[in-house]
Write a protein that holds these residues in place. Structure first.
Motif, PDB file in Angstrom:
ATOM      1  N   HIS A 129       0.808  -1.217   0.000  1.00  0.00           N
ATOM      2  CA  HIS A 129       0.000   0.000   0.000  1.00  0.00           C
ATOM      3  C   HIS A 129       0.850   1.280   0.000  1.00  0.00           C
ATOM      4  O   HIS A 129       1.587   1.509  -0.948  1.00  0.00           O
ATOM      5  N   HIS A 130       0.776   2.093   1.063  1.00  0.00           N
ATOM      6  CA  HIS A 130       1.428   3.409   1.041  1.00  0.00           C
ATOM      7  C   HIS A 130       2.957   3.349   1.072  1.00  0.00           C
ATOM      8  O   HIS A 130       3.611   4.378   0.974  1.00  0.00           O
ATOM      9  N   HIS A 168     -10.281   7.788  -0.743  1.00  0.00           N
ATOM     10  CA  HIS A 168     -10.637   6.787   0.272  1.00  0.00           C
ATOM     11  C   HIS A 168     -12.020   6.201  -0.002  1.00  0.00           C
ATOM     12  O   HIS A 168     -12.837   6.800  -0.688  1.00  0.00           O
ATOM     13  N   GLU A 210      -8.797   2.160  -0.489  1.00  0.00           N
ATOM     14  CA  GLU A 210      -8.343   3.416  -1.088  1.00  0.00           C
ATOM     15  C   GLU A 210      -7.876   3.150  -2.525  1.00  0.00           C
ATOM     16  O   GLU A 210      -7.361   2.076  -2.814  1.00  0.00           O
ATOM     17  N   TYR A 259      -5.437   4.621  -5.804  1.00  0.00           N
ATOM     18  CA  TYR A 259      -4.303   5.478  -6.157  1.00  0.00           C
ATOM     19  C   TYR A 259      -4.386   5.743  -7.666  1.00  0.00           C
ATOM     20  O   TYR A 259      -4.838   4.884  -8.420  1.00  0.00           O
ATOM     21  N   HIS A 302      -5.462  -0.241   2.883  1.00  0.00           N
ATOM     22  CA  HIS A 302      -5.457   1.003   3.667  1.00  0.00           C
ATOM     23  C   HIS A 302      -5.844   0.770   5.127  1.00  0.00           C
ATOM     24  O   HIS A 302      -5.238   1.332   6.034  1.00  0.00           O
TER      25      HIS A 302
HETATM   26 ZN   LIG Z   1      -3.911   4.470   2.638  1.00  0.00          ZN
END
Ligand SMILES: [Zn+2]
Length: 251
Positions: free
Chosen positions: A115-116, A154, A181, A183, A225
């Motif tokens: 993820h992030h 989100h 979420e 991207y 997320h």
């Molecule tokens: Zn996130």
């Protein structure tokens, strides 16, 4: 006396096997996959996140917070761990730590980036080569192409498409819908092998891929997320298989 010496030797041998902090097993540890789990630099729901790892059979983990514990990412970690799972989004680690991390990857430790983590190490160009992608936080040029900052949204419901049904991580899985979420407009390296895609207009198509760096197998999974994504029954399957594959245990 002889018995005591024998006991002492047996004790020392056992201590040697368990000196890394994990339980003894036939191959020098418990046989479980030993995960070094990074976090830090981005808030997340810690309780359900770590519970997901607690529940994962055949896996044991040590969580470290970056950048405070970034010194752990050095070649010696290859003796103690099979895979690094990266959930941090730290802006940077020091140049010495970057060098030690690359040396660790040359040893062949597996990498699962979640993820992030695609937005971590924002000024370190090598990191996008390690994980095969980059969430763009500041406009930049990659391979002669200008990238504007990536976007996110989100609470989206979107379809996850199994792009490679033959890969050990995705084999037998069916397309599914996740609440997570999205991207958008990130960089994906041209040489990655995409195993998960989406047709969601709020997201670029590539959401899961495998690649390699140094001698390391690398799996990137964009999903994840919060607990709404982690509670999707497919999530822990993809995560566990990704860890096993990165460790070279899933063929
Ligand atoms: Zn996130």
């Amino acid at each position: 006396m002889r018995q005591r010496v024998a006991l002492l030797i047996a004790g020392l041998v056992m201590w040697g096997f368990t000196g890394n902090g994990f339980a003894e097993g036939t191959d020098g540890h418990s046989g479980k996959i030993r995960v070094l789990l990074t976090y830090g630099g981005h808030g997340f729901e810690e309780k359900p996140f770590f519970e997901m790892f607690d529940k994962m059979e055949g896996i044991e983990y040590k969580a470290i917070k970056l950048p405070d514990q970034a010194d752990m990412l050095n070649p010696a970690a290859a003796e103690q761990f099979d895979v690094i799972v990266m959930y941090d989004m730290v802006p940077r680690i020091t140049p010495q730590q970057q060098e030690a991390f690359v040396a660790l990857l040359k040893k062949g430790i597996g990498v699962v980036s979640l993820h992030h983590n695609m937005g971590a190490h924002r000024d370190w160009d090598e990191f996008r080569k390690i994980i095969g992608g980059k969430f763009i936080l500041q406009e930049c040029v990659i391979d002669g192409q200008t990238y504007k900052p990536s976007g996110w949204a989100h609470g989206q419901d979107y379809k996850v498409i199994i792009a490679d049904p033959e890969h050990p991580i995705t084999r037998g899985l069916k397309d599914f819908v996740i609440h997570d979420e999205t991207y958008k407009d990130y960089y994906t390296a041209p040489n990655v092998h995409v195993i998960l895609k989406t047709d969601c207009p709020n997201n670029d198509p590539e959401i899961g891929w495998v690649t390699s760096y140094g001698n390391s197998r690398v799996f990137y999974l964009m999903l994840g997320h919060d607990h709404l994504a982690w509670s999707n029954p497919n999530y822990p399957i993809l995560l566990k298989r990704g860890i096993e594959w990165a460790a070279g245990r899933l063929k």
